[in-house]
Structure formats: C-alpha cells, structure tokens
Write a protein that holds these residues in place. Structure first.
Motif, PDB file in Angstrom:
ATOM      1  N   TYR A   1      66.018  14.144 118.036  1.00 47.38           N
ATOM      2  CA  TYR A   1      64.696  13.070 117.507  1.00 47.38           C
ATOM      3  C   TYR A   1      63.901  14.191 115.841  1.00 47.38           C
ATOM      4  O   TYR A   1      63.135  13.465 115.430  1.00 47.38           O
ATOM      5  N   GLN A   2      64.904  14.635 114.612  1.00 44.04           N
ATOM      6  CA  GLN A   2      64.894  15.572 113.822  1.00 44.04           C
ATOM      7  C   GLN A   2      64.526  14.430 112.593  1.00 44.04           C
ATOM      8  O   GLN A   2      65.319  14.073 113.028  1.00 44.04           O
ATOM      9  N   PRO A   3      63.841  14.748 111.749  1.00 40.59           N
ATOM     10  CA  PRO A   3      64.102  13.253 110.953  1.00 40.59           C
ATOM     11  C   PRO A   3      65.438  13.687 109.778  1.00 40.59           C
ATOM     12  O   PRO A   3      66.331  15.293 110.216  1.00 40.59           O
ATOM     13  N   ARG A   4      66.135  13.407 109.002  1.00 37.07           N
ATOM     14  CA  ARG A   4      67.539  13.370 108.861  1.00 37.07           C
ATOM     15  C   ARG A   4      67.592  13.902 107.483  1.00 37.07           C
ATOM     16  O   ARG A   4      68.183  14.919 106.899  1.00 37.07           O
ATOM     17  N   ASP A   5      66.093  14.300 107.253  1.00 37.24           N
ATOM     18  CA  ASP A   5      66.091  15.259 105.672  1.00 37.24           C
ATOM     19  C   ASP A   5      66.022  16.786 105.861  1.00 37.24           C
ATOM     20  O   ASP A   5      65.759  16.945 105.388  1.00 37.24           O
ATOM     21  N   ARG A   6      65.589  17.348 107.104  1.00 37.71           N
ATOM     22  CA  ARG A   6      65.297  18.379 107.625  1.00 37.71           C
ATOM     23  C   ARG A   6      66.556  19.442 107.115  1.00 37.71           C
ATOM     24  O   ARG A   6      66.980  18.874 106.565  1.00 37.71           O
ATOM     25  N   SER A   7      66.084  20.930 106.714  1.00 37.31           N
ATOM     26  CA  SER A   7      66.465  21.979 106.348  1.00 37.31           C
ATOM     27  C   SER A   7      67.922  22.229 107.021  1.00 37.31           C
ATOM     28  O   SER A   7      67.310  22.447 108.539  1.00 37.31           O
ATOM     29  N   ARG A   8      68.825  22.123 107.066  1.00 39.20           N
ATOM     30  CA  ARG A   8      69.469  22.814 108.823  1.00 39.20           C
ATOM     31  C   ARG A   8      69.919  24.413 108.344  1.00 39.20           C
ATOM     32  O   ARG A   8      69.522  25.019 109.691  1.00 39.20           O
ATOM     33  N   ARG A   9      68.804  24.759 107.575  1.00 39.64           N
ATOM     34  CA  ARG A   9      69.346  26.211 107.146  1.00 39.64           C
ATOM     35  C   ARG A   9      68.091  26.497 108.226  1.00 39.64           C
ATOM     36  O   ARG A   9      67.751  27.930 109.328  1.00 39.64           O
ATOM     37  N   LYS A  10      67.242  25.859 108.192  1.00 46.40           N
ATOM     38  CA  LYS A  10      65.843  26.089 108.735  1.00 46.40           C
ATOM     39  C   LYS A  10      66.038  25.494 110.234  1.00 46.40           C
ATOM     40  O   LYS A  10      65.740  26.778 111.276  1.00 46.40           O
ATOM     41  N   ILE A  11      66.637  24.744 110.980  1.00 44.24           N
ATOM     42  CA  ILE A  11      67.026  24.257 111.948  1.00 44.24           C
ATOM     43  C   ILE A  11      68.072  25.566 112.243  1.00 44.24           C
ATOM     44  O   ILE A  11      67.951  26.230 113.887  1.00 44.24           O
ATOM     45  N   PHE A  12      68.592  25.795 111.873  1.00 42.64           N
ATOM     46  CA  PHE A  12      69.610  27.105 112.233  1.00 42.64           C
ATOM     47  C   PHE A  12      69.107  27.837 112.890  1.00 42.64           C
ATOM     48  O   PHE A  12      69.055  28.987 113.802  1.00 42.64           O
ATOM     49  N   PHE A  13      67.974  28.652 111.910  1.00 41.83           N
ATOM     50  CA  PHE A  13      67.462  29.844 111.634  1.00 41.83           C
ATOM     51  C   PHE A  13      66.612  29.880 113.416  1.00 41.83           C
ATOM     52  O   PHE A  13      66.015  30.715 113.994  1.00 41.83           O
ATOM     53  N   SER A  14      65.605  28.699 113.591  1.00 44.53           N
ATOM     54  CA  SER A  14      64.892  28.083 114.432  1.00 44.53           C
ATOM     55  C   SER A  14      65.001  28.399 115.813  1.00 44.53           C
ATOM     56  O   SER A  14      65.055  29.074 116.270  1.00 44.53           O
ATOM     57  N   ALA A  15      66.753  27.531 115.605  1.00 45.28           N
ATOM     58  CA  ALA A  15      67.857  27.778 116.972  1.00 45.28           C
ATOM     59  C   ALA A  15      68.067  29.837 117.088  1.00 45.28           C
ATOM     60  O   ALA A  15      67.482  29.778 118.172  1.00 45.28           O
ATOM     61  N   TRP A  16      68.229  30.047 116.204  1.00 47.45           N
ATOM     62  CA  TRP A  16      69.030  31.384 116.565  1.00 47.45           C
ATOM     63  C   TRP A  16      68.109  32.450 117.033  1.00 47.45           C
ATOM     64  O   TRP A  16      68.516  32.945 117.544  1.00 47.45           O
ATOM     65  N   ALA A  17      67.047  32.211 116.681  1.00 49.39           N
ATOM     66  CA  ALA A  17      65.827  32.582 116.610  1.00 49.39           C
ATOM     67  C   ALA A  17      64.924  31.970 117.847  1.00 49.39           C
ATOM     68  O   ALA A  17      65.137  33.634 118.673  1.00 49.39           O
ATOM     69  N   GLY A  18      65.096  31.553 119.013  1.00 53.02           N
ATOM     70  CA  GLY A  18      64.641  30.767 119.707  1.00 53.02           C
ATOM     71  C   GLY A  18      65.621  31.793 121.171  1.00 53.02           C
ATOM     72  O   GLY A  18      65.413  31.446 122.361  1.00 53.02           O
ATOM     73  N   LEU A  19      67.078  31.863 120.246  1.00 55.80           N
ATOM     74  CA  LEU A  19      67.841  32.487 121.543  1.00 55.80           C
ATOM     75  C   LEU A  19      68.102  33.798 122.103  1.00 55.80           C
ATOM     76  O   LEU A  19      68.061  34.358 122.383  1.00 55.80           O
TER      77      LEU A  19
END
Length: 515
Positions: free
Chosen positions: A270-288
């Motif tokens: 449900y995240q917009p399609r133009d989201r930064s893949r780098r930011k998505i990766f590091f958001s998940a990475w930090a959350g883990l």
C-alpha cells in the motif's frame, strides 16, 4: 498517515459491473467487493461495512496505495522483533550450543546482519508491483511451482505462530502457576486474531506503537540484571567443537532473522509506486536489526547467570521450571508485583510477533488455488489461528527442541528460496525493469517453473549434506565441527547449490520455452 477516507487502503475500488476474465486473479469472476450474489460477495460487503480489509492477493491498484509513512515499514518489524521470542533465540546460545559470551555475541551479530538482508530487499517489491510476496514468487517459480512454495510458507507461518505462543504461555505461567500452558496459548492466539482479522491497516497501527511498552520492560530487565551483578563472562571455547557450535547457533539465528523473507512485500503493497527503494530497504533494515540485536544480546547476557554456583541459582531454577518465562521472572524477582506486571507485558508482546505470521498465512492460503482465493482473507485468519493453537498446545512441553529444529528448517528452505529468486532477479531479469507485471496471473506467460523446481532439488541436496540435526548429520556437516554432531552449514550450502544450478537450468529453460 493513511490518506483520506475515500482512498481507504483496504477497500476495493467501486467500479461499474463488468465481465471479468475467468483466468484472471479476480476471486469470483463477474463480481467485486461491492456487488454480486455469491456468499463471497456478501461476506466482502459485510466486511467493508465494518472496515475489515477486503482485498486479498489481488493486485493493489495505484489509487489505493496511500500509505506514505516510511516509519510504518520500520515500526512493523521493530514491534514484531522487540519481543520475548527474539530474547529466547539469544538464550539458546548457552542452553543448546554451550557458547561463551563473546563468541555468542559475535555469531549473533554476523548472522542477524546476513539474515535480514533479504527481508529488506523484498520489501522493495511491494510498492512498484502492488503484489504480495507469494504472488511475486510466480515470476521466479512459475504459477504452479509457487503453490509448493506457498505450502512451505503456510507451514512456516503457522509454525512460527505456535512457537511464539509457547513463549508467551511460558511467561504467563511464570507469573501465575495456576495459568496452564494451554490457557496461555489460547490467550495469545485470541489477541492476535482480533488484530489480524481487521487487516493491513489495523496491523500497522498496532505495530506502530506496541513496541514502546515492550522496549521499556526490556530496559527494566537490562537495568535490573546489570544492578544484580550476576552476569558471568563465560569464556570462549576453542577447536572444532567451538566451530561446530558457532555454525549451528548461527543457523538458528539466521533462521529467525530471515524468517520474514517470505512475507516481506505483504507489508509494503500500500506504499505509493514512486517510493524510494533505498529508503524502503533501510526502513525495513533498521526496523529489524535494532530489536534483534538488543533483545538477543540481552538473552545471551542473562543466560550466563545460570552458570552461577555450578547451576545452583534462581536463574537456572526458573529456566528449568518455566523456560524463558522463568528466567525473566528470576531477573525481575526483586521488583515484586511490578516485576510480574512486566512479565505480563512481555507475554502480550508475542501478539506483535504473531501478527505478521497470521496475517500472511491468510494471504498465502489464497495462492494455493482459485478455490482458496474465493474464501475471504479474514476467514483464513480464523482458520490459521486455530491451526497454530492446535500445534502449540501439544508442543508446549517440548519447546526448546521444537524451536531449534524449526528455526533450522526455516533457514534451509528460505535459503533455497532466496538463492533462486535473487539469482533470477539479478542474472535474468537484470533488476526491477525486467518484470512484466501484467502477466502475474497468466500461467501460460509466466516461467514454466521447471528450472526453479530442479534447482530447489539441488538446494535440498546441499541442505542434506550440510545439516546437523539430532535426526541427521550430513557428511559435510561432520567436517564443520567436532563429532558426533559436527557443525550446521545447511543453509549456506542450500543457497549455493540452488543459485548456481539455477543459472544453468534457467538458461536452458529459456531456450526451450522462451519464457
């Protein structure tokens, strides 16, 4: 945080009635979430009225991708791992593998960093494609091959839920001996069901905040234990025995960290399609990485206290009586009634850990066939919850053995899954631009899946030669540590065997089938 009401994340678009392609991924051809005479349509309309997520594995259209918070991604995994189940993994370093403090810490750090990479990477697939992780797997394993992968994922989801519920039940039993294990399991499962039944939006809202009280309690555990002076710096071992223990513990840690890989995209669709893949990766990475390192390091440290007075101490007594719950109860004993309150908070933290398991199992079950897809997601949530309870209650008294074996099995199959999918993504599709997303539900246009199936078999061969379990020790595992158990290198070999063989097999498959 989630956009306007008329762009609700969980409601399907209200479109004019039209005849759908019967080969499409529409759950019931000719019907939608807002009209139709079938039981499916009527249940979906009822769900929409009470704001329960209606969408299952159908592709999320751009107008519904209105979740613009990167923190929603990180907090999802922060809450799911800031739990006592993660603490329990650290405890295994000494209880099962007899490692010292420093070597357990180093193994834990390295294998956690390795395990979470694929979770962060596959989280990047949700926004541009709008598809759940198991549906995305069709691009690598084919339409029919993904059904086998889905079966493995169902077992993983339900198995995780059962193992986690046992940990929570142990804590509740440690607080009150009159609460039997089966009652604790049912309490955890019911609380999880209430949240996951509502769907994506409520799951994210719960995970957004639920880590806060758990983090506070873990800080209290940390402070109380540090003040007690009961930490013991158990020395590091040497030789092949130490090597084998490190590899086997590492496999368990990796299995826990990478266990979210097969769900990853479910929580970013449900995240917009133009989201930064780098930011998505590091958001998940930090959350883990933050909760995994914090809780597991704490588990490693607290478990060292069981060696005081050659095991004649309250920590060992608590662990023997109630497992991880008893161990934590021994740490918090000086706090009296407040300490018991903290244990209840930790027990309920299991809900945050189980939400992704139960939510994703409902989506995975819809991948199995068009008939299972016609059963609404929220009904599968109920059935999945019942299945996890049925496994957790009889497994309560054998938790430690179950946890070790289960973590390793998860590590093995997900290593194969990652080896094949990453190889296909980078070698054959050459990045995100290589996907024809419009064919995601077209069996005759997706890869045949033969190459992936055979490569999976090669991965199993690597797993068998490198695994070290009580019921089987592979020939390579025997040389990775001291006999009789050796050292577990099953997931490493599974990844290598699967990925290397897939390169040759997929090349041949493309020449023969052209797709």
């Amino acid at each position: 945080m989630f956009g306007r009401k008329d762009q609700d994340l969980e409601k399907g678009p209200q479109v004019a009635k039209s005849t759908l392609d019967t080969s499409s991924d529409g759950a019931v051809p000719g019907e939608t979430f807002v009209y139709g005479d079938s039981l499916y349509a009527k249940l979906q309309r009822l769900a929409g009225k009470i704001n329960i997520e209606q969408r299952g594995i159908e592709r999320v259209p751009p107008e519904e991708q209105t979740d613009t918070s990167y923190f929603n991604i990180g907090s999802m995994w922060l809450a799911a791992n800031m739990v006592v189940s993660s603490f329990a993994i650290g405890v295994l370093g000494k209880s099962l593998f007899a490692l010292g403090f420093v070597d357990a810490i180093l193994v834990n750090l390295f294998f956690n960093l390795l395990g979470i990479m694929t979770v962060g990477f596959f989280s990047c697939f949700g926004p541009p494609f709008g598809l759940r992780q198991m549906v995305l797997s069709r691009f690598w394993f084919g339409y029919w091959g993904t059904k086998f992968i889905a079966c493995l994922n169902v077992l993983a989801c339900i198995g995780w839920s059962a193992a986690n519920a046992i940990v929570g039940a142990q804590l509740l039993h440690a607080v009150n001996n009159d609460v039997p294990g089966f009652a604790g399991v049912i309490i955890i499962a019911f609380c999880t069901f209430i949240i996951t039944f509502a769907g994506y939006k409520v799951v994210h809202m719960y995970e957004y905040w639920s880590w806060v009280p758990t983090f506070i309690v873990f800080m209290i555990v940390f402070g109380t234990f540090a003040h007690s002076g009961d930490f013991v710096n158990i020395p590091m071992g040497v030789g092949k025995s130490e090597l084998g223990s490190c590899l086997s513990f590492g496999s368990t840690v990796y299995g826990f960290a990478t266990g979210w890989t097969s769900y990853a995209a479910d929580y970013t669709v449900y995240q917009p399609r133009d989201r930064s893949r780098r930011k998505i990766f590091f958001s998940a990475w930090a959350g883990l990485i933050v909760p995994l390192i914090f809780t597991q390091f704490l588990g490693i440290a607290v478990m060292t206290a069981t060696s005081l007075n050659d095991g004649d101490n309250k920590y060992q007594a608590g662990y023997t009586a109630s497992g991880n719950g008893g161990l934590l109860a021994a740490v918090l004993e000086p706090l009296g009634g407040f300490g018991k309150f903290c244990l209840v908070i930790l027990a309920l933290s299991i809900v945050a850990n189980n939400c992704p398991n139960i939510y994703s199992v409902s989506l995975t079950l819809q991948v199995l066939s068009r008939y299972t897809q016609r059963i609404p997601r929220f009904i599968w949530v109920f059935l999945g919850s019942c299945a996890s309870v049925a496994i957790a209650i009889p497994g309560y008294s054998h938790f430690e053995t179950i946890l070790e074996n289960f973590m390793n099995i998860i590590a093995y199959w997900l290593a194969i899954y990652s080896g094949i999918s990453l190889t296909d993504h980078f070698v054959f599709k050459r990045g995100f631009g290589g996907y024809r997303i419009e064919i995601y539900d077209k069996p005759n246009k997706l890869p045949p899946g033969i190459a992936a199936a055979v490569a999976f078999g090669f991965g199993i061969a690597g797993m068998v030669t490198g695994m070290s379990q009580s019921w089987w020790i592979g020939p390579i595992a025997k040389h990775a540590g001291a006999l009789p158990s050796g050292g577990d290198v099953g997931f490493e070999l599974a990844f290598v065997f699967a990925s290397v063989s897939y390169i040759f097999l997929r090349t041949a498959e493309l020449k023969v089938f052209g797709r």
